[in-house]
Design a protein around this motif. Structure first.
Motif, short mmCIF file in Angstrom:
data_model
loop_
_atom_site.label_atom_id
_atom_site.label_comp_id
_atom_site.label_asym_id
_atom_site.label_seq_id
_atom_site.Cartn_x
_atom_site.Cartn_y
_atom_site.Cartn_z
N LEU A 1 0.83 -1.20 0.00
CA LEU A 1 0.00 0.00 0.00
C LEU A 1 0.86 1.26 0.00
N ASP A 2 1.89 1.28 0.82
CA ASP A 2 2.80 2.44 0.87
C ASP A 2 3.49 2.65 -0.48
N THR A 3 3.87 1.56 -1.12
CA THR A 3 4.52 1.67 -2.42
C THR A 3 3.54 2.16 -3.48
N ALA A 4 2.33 1.63 -3.48
CA ALA A 4 1.31 2.08 -4.43
C ALA A 4 1.04 3.57 -4.25
N MET B 1 -6.69 -5.35 -8.23
CA MET B 1 -6.20 -3.97 -8.19
C MET B 1 -7.26 -2.99 -7.69
N ASP B 2 -8.54 -3.33 -7.88
CA ASP B 2 -9.60 -2.47 -7.34
C ASP B 2 -9.59 -2.51 -5.81
N ASP B 3 -9.30 -3.66 -5.25
CA ASP B 3 -9.18 -3.79 -3.80
C ASP B 3 -8.03 -2.92 -3.29
N LEU B 4 -6.92 -2.97 -3.98
CA LEU B 4 -5.78 -2.11 -3.63
C LEU B 4 -6.16 -0.64 -3.78
N LEU C 1 -6.08 2.30 -1.08
CA LEU C 1 -5.35 3.52 -1.40
C LEU C 1 -6.21 4.74 -1.12
N PHE C 2 -7.50 4.67 -1.46
CA PHE C 2 -8.41 5.78 -1.20
C PHE C 2 -8.41 6.15 0.29
N ILE C 3 -8.45 5.16 1.14
CA ILE C 3 -8.46 5.42 2.59
C ILE C 3 -7.18 6.14 3.00
N LEU D 1 -5.20 13.75 3.11
CA LEU D 1 -5.85 15.04 2.87
C LEU D 1 -6.43 15.61 4.17
N ALA D 2 -7.14 14.76 4.91
CA ALA D 2 -7.81 15.21 6.13
C ALA D 2 -6.85 15.56 7.27
#
Length: 180
Positions: A13-16, A51-54, A58-60, A66-67
């Protein structure tokens, strides 16, 4: 004996996240992420269904960034102005990432727009003129202000508008004053 897992979900996740920040979503492929990690694609598909799961994970991570990092920066004494300026500065300082998130629709433009709205709701709570408005009134004010904020940020990110802090700040102040 089973082999020990050496590549963790959080590392992928960090790499993506780093890949999208640096290259945009053009680099968001299992092969490219694996190459960046110097491994095969197998660990990615062991940790994520697809990849959609990833992308959902990634969105989270993006939402948290951002927040917690972008929107809360204090630049002035006005929380609403700060929220607006922080979005514009994000476009200026992290152009590739901004474009990937806000000018392309890879993570869901409505979901990303909601993050901006939630940041503005927090700012509205800090200002006497807006804290007692209904949520519908706050949404209306946000949309009026955000048209200018988003347009300014997009133009800066695309290199169509030169960033001038004084001019941008004055334009945003005027927009906010005329809306609230």
């Amino acid at each position: 004996m089973a082999r020990k897992k050496t590549i963790m979900k959080s590392q992928i996740l960090d790499t993506a996240y780093a890949v999208v920040k640096a290259e945009g979503f053009e680099g968001f492929t299992a092969r490219n992420i694996a190459k960046t990690m110097d491994c095969s694609t197998q660990p990615i598909y062991l940790e994520f269904k697809n990849m959609d799961d990833l992308k959902n994970e990634l969105f989270i991570k993006v939402k948290d960034y951002l927040a917690e990092t972008i929107y809360p920066k204090k630049r002035t004494e006005d929380a609403i102005l700060d929220t607006c300026l922080n979005f514009v500065y994000f476009a200026k300082e992290e152009t590739v990432f901004f474009k990937a998130l806000f000018l392309e629709d890879h993570l869901g433009s409505e979901r990303l727009h909601k993050i901006s709205f939630e940041a503005m709701l927090k700012a509205f709570e800090q200002i006497n003129e807006t804290k007692n408005l209904t949520k519908a009134e706050k949404r209306e004010r946000f949309e009026e202000i955000w048209i200018v904020v988003y347009g300014t940020a997009a133009l800066i990110a695309q290199g169509l508008l030169k960033f001038d802090e004084k001019t941008v700040t004055e334009n945003l102040k005027n927009t906010i004053a005329n809306t609230i």
